[in-house]
Motif scaffolding. Sequence first.
Motif, short mmCIF file in Angstrom:
data_model
loop_
_atom_site.label_atom_id
_atom_site.label_comp_id
_atom_site.label_asym_id
_atom_site.label_seq_id
_atom_site.Cartn_x
_atom_site.Cartn_y
_atom_site.Cartn_z
N ARG A 133 23.30 41.96 -23.14
CA ARG A 133 23.52 40.74 -23.90
C ARG A 133 22.39 40.60 -24.92
N GLN A 134 22.72 40.02 -26.07
CA GLN A 134 21.69 39.75 -27.06
C GLN A 134 20.94 38.47 -26.69
N PRO A 135 19.64 38.42 -26.90
CA PRO A 135 18.91 37.19 -26.63
C PRO A 135 19.50 36.02 -27.42
N GLY A 136 19.80 34.94 -26.72
CA GLY A 136 20.38 33.78 -27.36
C GLY A 136 21.89 33.76 -27.38
N GLN A 137 22.51 34.75 -26.75
CA GLN A 137 23.98 34.82 -26.72
C GLN A 137 24.54 33.78 -25.76
N ARG A 138 25.68 33.21 -26.14
CA ARG A 138 26.36 32.25 -25.27
C ARG A 138 26.98 32.96 -24.08
N ILE A 139 27.33 32.19 -23.04
CA ILE A 139 27.88 32.79 -21.83
C ILE A 139 28.87 31.81 -21.19
N GLY A 140 29.79 32.37 -20.40
CA GLY A 140 30.79 31.57 -19.70
C GLY A 140 32.17 31.74 -20.30
N HIS A 141 33.18 31.98 -19.45
CA HIS A 141 34.52 32.25 -19.97
C HIS A 141 35.63 31.55 -19.20
N GLU A 142 35.30 30.58 -18.37
CA GLU A 142 36.31 29.85 -17.60
C GLU A 142 36.12 28.36 -17.86
N PHE A 143 37.15 27.71 -18.45
CA PHE A 143 36.99 26.29 -18.75
C PHE A 143 38.35 25.67 -19.03
N LEU A 144 38.37 24.36 -18.92
CA LEU A 144 39.51 23.55 -19.36
C LEU A 144 38.94 22.28 -19.98
N GLY A 145 39.78 21.62 -20.77
CA GLY A 145 39.26 20.42 -21.42
C GLY A 145 40.29 19.74 -22.30
N ILE A 146 39.82 18.87 -23.17
CA ILE A 146 40.67 18.03 -24.01
C ILE A 146 40.45 18.39 -25.48
N ILE A 147 41.54 18.55 -26.20
CA ILE A 147 41.46 18.89 -27.61
C ILE A 147 40.96 17.68 -28.40
N GLU A 148 39.90 17.89 -29.18
CA GLU A 148 39.33 16.81 -29.98
C GLU A 148 39.63 16.95 -31.47
N GLU A 149 39.96 18.17 -31.90
CA GLU A 149 40.29 18.40 -33.31
C GLU A 149 41.19 19.61 -33.38
N ALA A 150 42.18 19.58 -34.25
CA ALA A 150 43.12 20.70 -34.39
C ALA A 150 43.25 21.11 -35.84
N GLY A 151 43.33 22.42 -36.07
CA GLY A 151 43.51 22.95 -37.41
C GLY A 151 44.92 22.65 -37.93
N SER A 152 45.08 22.81 -39.23
CA SER A 152 46.33 22.42 -39.88
C SER A 152 47.53 23.28 -39.49
N ASP A 153 47.29 24.48 -38.99
CA ASP A 153 48.39 25.37 -38.59
C ASP A 153 48.64 25.37 -37.08
N VAL A 154 48.00 24.49 -36.36
CA VAL A 154 48.25 24.39 -34.91
C VAL A 154 49.49 23.54 -34.71
N ASN A 155 50.49 24.11 -34.06
CA ASN A 155 51.77 23.42 -33.90
C ASN A 155 52.06 22.98 -32.47
N GLY A 156 51.47 23.66 -31.49
CA GLY A 156 51.84 23.40 -30.11
C GLY A 156 50.99 22.36 -29.41
N PHE A 157 49.95 21.88 -30.07
CA PHE A 157 49.02 20.97 -29.41
C PHE A 157 48.61 19.85 -30.35
N SER A 158 48.18 18.75 -29.73
CA SER A 158 47.71 17.60 -30.49
C SER A 158 46.37 17.15 -29.94
N VAL A 159 45.66 16.41 -30.75
CA VAL A 159 44.40 15.82 -30.28
C VAL A 159 44.69 14.96 -29.05
#
Length: 347
Positions: free
Chosen positions: A51-77
């Motif tokens: 790993r590079q020093p300062g690299q982020r870590i962790g790959h398991e999560f769930l949560g709430i969408i707070e912002e969506a790009g203009s081409d996102v069709n399946g989800f809403s804030v």
Amino acid sequence: MRATVIHAPHDIRVQEVPDPVIQQPTDVVLRVLRACICGSDLWAYRGESARQPGQRIGHEFLGIIEEAGSDVNGFSVGDLVVAPFVWSDGSCAYCAEGLTTSCPQGGFWGSVGSDGGQGEAVRVPFADGTLVKLPAAAASDDHLLTALLALSDVLGTGHHAAVGAGVKPGSTVAVVGDGAVGLCGVMAAKRLGAERIIALGRHRARTDIARVFGATDVVAERGEAAVEAVRELLGGEGAHAVIEAVGTEQSMRTAVDITRDGGSIGYVGVPHGSGTGLDLGVMFDRNIALRGGVAPVRTYIPELLPDILSGTLDPSPVFDLAIGLDEVPAGYRAMDERTALKVLIKP
């Protein structure tokens, strides 16, 4: 925002990082409600994967969408969603075949330049192809949220191993490894109709969970002694289906030696020195099949989600320690020292 960063072996810190922002119109920004530490994170923690020093870590999560790009069709804030441990575009040939982990535009959380899951928020590329929506009411149900978090990796990975091993109704199954993935492999084998499930593990707290998940027998021995014990339980024969959930030379050798002639091994343990555990001559002579690899969890989530929501599956017992984000370094130590099976993070 705060997030977990790795600087060197055994040097995990929670520190301020830039807030995630929409970079592509297919992105969303997700506020993390639950995350966790994976056994595979420990290879970076121990310095066994670079790993590079300062690299982020962790790959398991769930949560709430707070912002969506203009081409996102399946989800809403405001939508509650779970993220598999690899993002994928959902439109390539591999995604269409269900092998989302081979998506050319895909990637792993915590890879260089991407956000890690062990933080307060994450930018999710290709949201429509990656995320799966969860019932909004689950956000206020702590137990259900914990169970749903397992969909991000360990439950789907255990299922992948069971599928690779060819588990079917009436099968005899042996599971090598008593970590969270091995335990979820027991659960997956039970769900697929296995009649007898032998869990190999030395830690009583973990094998107790294996029994709750469906194990009919426990073998605490290792190496040749484990092979003898399994074969004694099975009248001298091996198991029809074997799940290998460790990835070491010894675990792979054990898996081959406890497989019945004509049987299959489903391997999902991240390989670390396991190559020499394979004798292709032995596997050829005994017609043993080997299938598995990195689990395309995104493909399995829609199949497994209804069983969690109905209570048919409850993988939450694999999370035996819950911590806040500031306690993540201690969570890594606990898993490294095997005083915790799998650590749940509540940012």
